[in-house]
Structures are given as structure tokens and as C-alpha cells.
Design a protein around this motif. Structure first.
Motif, PDB file in Angstrom:
ATOM      1  N   PHE A  90       0.819  -1.205   0.000  1.00 50.37           N
ATOM      2  CA  PHE A  90       0.000   0.000   0.000  1.00 50.37           C
ATOM      3  C   PHE A  90       0.859   1.264   0.000  1.00 50.37           C
ATOM      4  N   THR A  91       1.978   1.221   0.725  1.00 49.09           N
ATOM      5  CA  THR A  91       2.804   2.420   0.879  1.00 49.09           C
ATOM      6  C   THR A  91       3.755   2.629  -0.293  1.00 49.09           C
ATOM      7  N   TYR A  92       4.435   1.540  -0.722  1.00 44.54           N
ATOM      8  CA  TYR A  92       5.493   1.689  -1.719  1.00 44.54           C
ATOM      9  C   TYR A  92       5.101   1.208  -3.112  1.00 44.54           C
ATOM     10  N   GLN A  93       4.254   0.163  -3.178  1.00 46.82           N
ATOM     11  CA  GLN A  93       3.852  -0.422  -4.460  1.00 46.82           C
ATOM     12  C   GLN A  93       5.077  -0.772  -5.305  1.00 46.82           C
ATOM     13  N   GLN A  94       6.089  -1.333  -4.657  1.00 49.31           N
ATOM     14  CA  GLN A  94       7.329  -1.708  -5.324  1.00 49.31           C
ATOM     15  C   GLN A  94       7.608  -3.189  -5.111  1.00 49.31           C
ATOM     16  N   LEU A  95       8.087  -3.824  -6.156  1.00 45.33           N
ATOM     17  CA  LEU A  95       8.369  -5.251  -6.098  1.00 45.33           C
ATOM     18  C   LEU A  95       9.509  -5.566  -5.139  1.00 45.33           C
ATOM     19  N   PHE A  96      10.559  -4.732  -5.128  1.00 50.01           N
ATOM     20  CA  PHE A  96      11.719  -5.006  -4.283  1.00 50.01           C
ATOM     21  C   PHE A  96      11.335  -5.031  -2.803  1.00 50.01           C
ATOM     22  N   ALA A  97      10.537  -4.068  -2.368  1.00 48.92           N
ATOM     23  CA  ALA A  97      10.132  -4.011  -0.958  1.00 48.92           C
ATOM     24  C   ALA A  97       9.316  -5.240  -0.576  1.00 48.92           C
ATOM     25  N   LEU A  98       8.434  -5.687  -1.483  1.00 50.68           N
ATOM     26  CA  LEU A  98       7.609  -6.862  -1.200  1.00 50.68           C
ATOM     27  C   LEU A  98       8.462  -8.119  -1.083  1.00 50.68           C
ATOM     28  N   VAL A  99       9.402  -8.303  -1.980  1.00 51.93           N
ATOM     29  CA  VAL A  99      10.260  -9.489  -1.954  1.00 51.93           C
ATOM     30  C   VAL A  99      11.146  -9.480  -0.708  1.00 51.93           C
ATOM     31  N   LEU A 100      11.574  -8.314  -0.268  1.00 54.50           N
ATOM     32  CA  LEU A 100      12.371  -8.212   0.950  1.00 54.50           C
ATOM     33  C   LEU A 100      11.581  -8.716   2.155  1.00 54.50           C
ATOM     34  N   VAL A 101      10.307  -8.374   2.224  1.00 54.17           N
ATOM     35  CA  VAL A 101       9.455  -8.850   3.312  1.00 54.17           C
ATOM     36  C   VAL A 101       9.265 -10.364   3.221  1.00 54.17           C
ATOM     37  N   VAL A 102       9.075 -10.878   2.005  1.00 55.39           N
ATOM     38  CA  VAL A 102       8.937 -12.329   1.806  1.00 55.39           C
ATOM     39  C   VAL A 102      10.177 -13.052   2.314  1.00 55.39           C
ATOM     40  N   ALA A 103      11.349 -12.501   2.027  1.00 50.26           N
ATOM     41  CA  ALA A 103      12.604 -13.106   2.480  1.00 50.26           C
ATOM     42  C   ALA A 103      12.698 -13.114   4.003  1.00 50.26           C
ATOM     43  N   CYS A 104      12.323 -12.010   4.631  1.00 51.68           N
ATOM     44  CA  CYS A 104      12.357 -11.934   6.098  1.00 51.68           C
ATOM     45  C   CYS A 104      11.375 -12.915   6.726  1.00 51.68           C
ATOM     46  N   GLU A 105      10.217 -13.080   6.117  1.00 46.12           N
ATOM     47  CA  GLU A 105       9.211 -14.009   6.626  1.00 46.12           C
ATOM     48  C   GLU A 105       9.728 -15.441   6.613  1.00 46.12           C
ATOM     49  N   LEU A 106      10.342 -15.843   5.506  1.00 38.40           N
ATOM     50  CA  LEU A 106      10.864 -17.202   5.391  1.00 38.40           C
ATOM     51  C   LEU A 106      11.979 -17.447   6.393  1.00 38.40           C
ATOM     52  N   LEU A 107      12.874 -16.476   6.534  1.00 34.06           N
ATOM     53  CA  LEU A 107      13.988 -16.611   7.471  1.00 34.06           C
ATOM     54  C   LEU A 107      13.491 -16.727   8.909  1.00 34.06           C
ATOM     55  N   MET A 108      12.535 -15.904   9.277  1.00 35.10           N
ATOM     56  CA  MET A 108      11.990 -15.939  10.631  1.00 35.10           C
ATOM     57  C   MET A 108      11.287 -17.261  10.924  1.00 35.10           C
ATOM     58  N   LYS A 109      10.513 -17.747   9.977  1.00 35.48           N
ATOM     59  CA  LYS A 109       9.791 -19.012  10.186  1.00 35.48           C
ATOM     60  C   LYS A 109      10.753 -20.170  10.421  1.00 35.48           C
ATOM     61  N   ASN A 110      11.793 -20.259   9.589  1.00 29.93           N
ATOM     62  CA  ASN A 110      12.727 -21.379   9.695  1.00 29.93           C
ATOM     63  C   ASN A 110      13.584 -21.316  10.960  1.00 29.93           C
ATOM     64  N   LEU A 111      14.021 -20.117  11.323  1.00 25.18           N
ATOM     65  CA  LEU A 111      14.789 -19.988  12.568  1.00 25.18           C
ATOM     66  C   LEU A 111      13.915 -20.331  13.772  1.00 25.18           C
ATOM     67  N   GLY A 112      12.631 -20.050  13.658  1.00 17.26           N
ATOM     68  CA  GLY A 112      11.704 -20.407  14.729  1.00 17.26           C
ATOM     69  C   GLY A 112      11.630 -21.900  14.967  1.00 17.26           C
ATOM     70  N   TYR A 113      11.735 -22.690  13.889  1.00 19.06           N
ATOM     71  CA  TYR A 113      11.748 -24.149  14.046  1.00 19.06           C
ATOM     72  C   TYR A 113      12.903 -24.584  14.949  1.00 19.06           C
ATOM     73  N   GLY A 114      14.074 -23.997  14.713  1.00 18.88           N
ATOM     74  CA  GLY A 114      15.235 -24.348  15.520  1.00 18.88           C
ATOM     75  C   GLY A 114      15.063 -23.976  16.971  1.00 18.88           C
ATOM     76  N   LEU A 115      14.498 -22.795  17.231  1.00 18.23           N
ATOM     77  CA  LEU A 115      14.290 -22.354  18.609  1.00 18.23           C
ATOM     78  C   LEU A 115      13.262 -23.222  19.321  1.00 18.23           C
ATOM     79  N   LEU A 116      12.186 -23.578  18.626  1.00 15.58           N
ATOM     80  CA  LEU A 116      11.167 -24.439  19.229  1.00 15.58           C
ATOM     81  C   LEU A 116      11.741 -25.813  19.554  1.00 15.58           C
ATOM     82  N   TYR A 117      12.527 -26.352  18.634  1.00 11.82           N
ATOM     83  CA  TYR A 117      13.127 -27.662  18.884  1.00 11.82           C
ATOM     84  C   TYR A 117      14.064 -27.603  20.096  1.00 11.82           C
ATOM     85  N   ARG A 118      14.849 -26.553  20.173  1.00  9.56           N
ATOM     86  CA  ARG A 118      15.780 -26.421  21.293  1.00  9.56           C
ATOM     87  C   ARG A 118      15.027 -26.374  22.619  1.00  9.56           C
ATOM     88  N   HIS A 119      13.863 -25.743  22.628  1.00  7.09           N
ATOM     89  CA  HIS A 119      13.083 -25.636  23.871  1.00  7.09           C
ATOM     90  C   HIS A 119      12.450 -26.978  24.249  1.00  7.09           C
TER      91      HIS A 119
END
Length: 433
Positions: A165-194
């Protein structure tokens, strides 16, 4: 109700809840992104995601698909299996990513492709942490995974809405997609460790890796071939037509493929128990397989007919007249679900029966037919030609090629009985009751 049924129902409930949230949320996100970015930029967005999907099976080394089976066969070595699989997947991700990014600079002239594809590939290395997801499934602890994935998805869905809504740019959207994937996968490791803090953590074992890899090597090529015939249509459309045509096709494919998650939920929850039944009661296992194919095919057929008649209303309501060409593509593409649904159960069976070579053969048949049909049909019919190629290649990979081997012919006959369900409707209803 015995404990096994309660466990299956509990896991199915949480997985179904997750899929409903993610399915609805993903659809709303796609509608918002498609409307704000338009067919051309939306086509580029889907091109990037489809291109990166080709590399995911190579990163995985085929190990993820066999972990549940190995956990059940070697419960005393779960820690070693996890540590070895994680290390191998991280190493393969780094190597493949480095080589691929080098090729991007040599092949692509458009800077946006090089930058965004490189970014997405780098974060996909974190998919190695998916091995911990299998540990939770083995322990029938899907609730913890569901809560994490839903929270992660919701957070980044809101961020995506704001960015588009704010930027309407492909680069900004893909950057968020990348952060989402990274956060989800690192979360698996943290949950397993707990949750595994009271269990042996294991070690990297070279001999164990060689043993696992000897079982999974065919699955790597099978998974790559699978992704090729699932995603190559988008890549070939971009190369042979235009980004706008990719956007038109992607809208139809999104509305068609979003329903694939429903049967996968039940099968994911049931698979560990089906493995036990296969060992202890083969005749019951065969009956469950036939019943599964029956229900999957009938459900897919009913869904396809419903979507066929609702296609125009759905496209215009959700995406607007700008995507009106997607209507006829959706009406055809959705019938691929009849073979995709049955393929989901077939894939589980192939892993359980250690038929990786046959899985590879079937996927190669699907990939080859899809590429050849796309080369022929896309120049003539554009997105509609890609939809025809998709339906035919799914039928070849998930049904017709099974008649080529004596090992899979019994399953092919089961599927044939399911396709001709009208002649067995009374028996199917009696089993349901």
C-alpha cells in the motif's frame, strides 16, 4: 475412541486450522497484491517465487521426505539423524546458492532479476531447519508448529499489506517475503531447542549421512522434476510471452492450487499411523489406500465442477475486470486437482514402499510432457495453453505412468477404480457409513 484416533484427530484439527488461516490469508494477500501491483508486476512477483522454487529440492537433498520413516525405524538415533541432516542441508544450500548466484550474473541482463533472485536464494538456505519440523510431526506435536507458523504468517501479512500500500514496489515486497521465510525457519530451531532440552542432541555422523543419502538421492531428482512440472509453466510464459500473461495465469493458478492444501493436512497427520498399520495389518492398509483414493478423487471432482461454474464470479469479484482473461484459464486449470489430490497419497505410498526410482520416473514423465506441451501450446494460446499442459502433465505423472511398472500397477488399478467411482458408489457410501 482409542488413543491413536484421538491423536490423528487432534493433529488434523490443528493442521486444518492452520491451513484454513493460511489459505484464506494467502488468498486475501494475493487479491490485494494483484489489484495494487497490476498483472505485469504481479506476474514478475510470481516469476521470482517460481524460479526460486526450482532450487528448494536441491537444497533439501531429498532428506526431508524420509525423516519420518527413519525416526520410526531408528528411534534411538533421532538426535544423530537430525544433526546430520541439518548439517548436510546447510552445506548443500551454501554451495548451490553460491554457484547459482554466479550463474545469474552471467545469464540475466536485467538487474532486478539478479538482485531479487539472489536475495530469495540466500534466505532459502534456512530451509535446512525444516528437519526440526519433522521431529515435531514424529512426536505428534503439531500444535506448537501451527501456533508459530500462524503467528509468523499473520505478522508478515500485515507488513506486506503496509509495504504494498505504501510503496507499491516489487523489491520491498520481496524483501518482506525473504524476512518471513527466514523468521519461520529460525523459529523451528528455537522451538526444537526448547522442547527437546531433555533429549540427546546427537552428532554429525558421516556413515549415517551416506546411508540416508543413498536412500534419498533419487528423491532429489524426483523433487526437482516435480517442481519443474509444477512451476515451469510460469517460467516459460515469462520467456515466451510477457509478464502480464504470467500475471493472468498466476491469478487462475492461485485460485486453483489454494485447494491443494486441504487433503495434504489429513494425509500429513495420518501418515505416521499408516506406516504402523502397513507393518501390522497389510490388508487393512490396502483398504485404507483404496478408500483414500476414492475420497480424494470424488472431493477433487466436486471441487472442480463447483469452481468451473463460479470462475467468472470469483475472478471479477476478487481481482477485477483487469484479470477477466483468467476466467477460462481457471475453468480448465482446476481440473488438475483430480490428479493432484490422488498424487498426494501416491507420494506418501512411494516413500513408505521405498520406490524412489519410480517416483523419479513419474516426475520425469510429468516434467518432460509439461515442457514439450508448453513449447507447443504457449505460442498458440498463451496462458490457456499453459493450463492445458498443466492438466495433461499432472495426469501423466500422477496416473498414466504408473502402468509402466509392475510395482505400481496395483496402485494404478486402485486409482482407476476411484476414477470410475460411479460404478462403486453404493460400496463407497456403505464404507463411509
Amino acid at each position: 475412541m482409542n488413543s491413536a484416533k484421538r491423536l490423528i484427530l487432534s493433529n488434523s484439527f490443528w493442521l486444518l486450522l492452520e491451513k484454513l488461516v493460511l489459505m484464506g490469508g494467502s488468498l486475501l494477500l494475493s487479491v490485494f497484491i494483484a489489484r495494487y501491483l497490476g498483472p505485469e508486476v504481479f506476474g514478475r512477483y510470481n516469476y521470482l517465487l517460481s524460479f526460486c522454487a526450482l532450487f528448494v529440492p536441491v537444497f533439501a537433498l531429498g532428506l526431508t521426505n524420509i525423516l519420518l520413516r527413519e525416526f520410526a525405524a531408528q528411534p534411538q538415533r533421532i538426535g544423530d539423524i537430525l544433526k546430520t541432516s541439518l548439517s548436510a542441508r546447510l552445506l548443500s544450500g551454501v554451495v548451490v546458492c553460491s554457484l547459482s548466484i554466479g550463474c545469474f550474473f552471467a545469464v540475466f541482463s536485467e538487474s532486478w532479476k539478479v538482485q531479487l533472485l539472489s536475495l530469495l536464494l540466500l534466505v532459502n538456505i534456512s530451509n535446512a531447519f525444516e528437519v526440526f519440523e519433522r521431529w515435531f510431526q514424529h512426536r505428534s506435536m503439531n500444535k506448537q508448529l501451527v501456533i508459530w507458523r500462524v503467528c509468523n504468517f499473520t505478522l508478515f501479512a500485515l507488513v506486506k499489506l503496509w509495504v504494498v500500500f505504501t510503496y507499491q514496489q516489487l523489491f520491498a515486497l520481496v524483501l518482506v517475503v525473504a524476512c518471513e521465510l527466514l523468521m519461520k525457519n529460525l523459529g523451528y530451531g528455537l522451538l526444537y531447542r526448547h522442547y527437546s532440552r531433555f533429549e540427546p542432541q546427537g552428532r554429525v555422523d558421516k556413515a549415517l549421512f551416506l546411508s540416508l543419502f543413498s536412500q534419498s538421492k533419487y528423491l532429489i531428482f524426483s523433487a526437482v522434476a516435480s517442481i519443474v512440472y509444477l512451476k515451469i509453466d510460469v517460467l516459460m510464459l515469462e520467456a515466451m510471452t510477457s509478464d502480464k500473461e504470467v500475471g493472468i495465469y498466476s491469478v487462475a493458478a492461485k485460485l486453483s492450487e489454494i485447494w491443494y492444501v486441504l487433503p495434504s493436512v489429513i494425509l500429513t497427520a495420518m501418515f505416521p499411523k499408516m506406516l504402523e498399520i502397513a507393518q501390522n495389518n497389510p490388508s487393512r492398509y490396502q483398504a485404507l489406500l483404496q478408500r483414500g483414493f476414492d475420497y480424494l478423487f470424488i472431493g477433487a471432482l466436486l471441487l472442480s465442477v463447483a469452481i468451473y461454474f463460479m470462475a467468472r464470479w470469483l475472478i471479477l469479484l476478487l481481482f477485477g475486470s483487469e484479470y477477466s482473461d483468467s476466467v477460462v484459464v481457471l475453468q480448465l486449470h482446476v481440473f488438475a486437482s483430480m490428479f493432484i489430490y490422488m498424487r498426494l497419497l501416491l507420494s506418501q505410498w512411494l516413500v513408505a514402499e521405498r520406490l524412489a526410482q519410480i517416483s523419479l520416473l513419474s516426475q520425469l514423465c510429468g516434467a518432460t510432457s509439461n515442457v514439450l506441451l508448453n513449447v507447443w501450446l504457449i505460442p498458440l494460446y498463451g496462458a490457456l495453453g499453459a493450463a492445458v499442459a498443466t492438466v495433461v502433465s499432472y495426469a501423466i505423472a500422477g496416473y498414466f505412468c504408473l502402468f509402466l511398472s509392475a510395482r505400481t500397477r496395483p496402485i494404478a488399478f486402485m486409482m482407476t477404480k476411484s476414477i470410475g467411482f460411479v460404478f462403486r458408489l453404493k460400496a463407497i457410501c456403505n464404507k463411509t457409513l
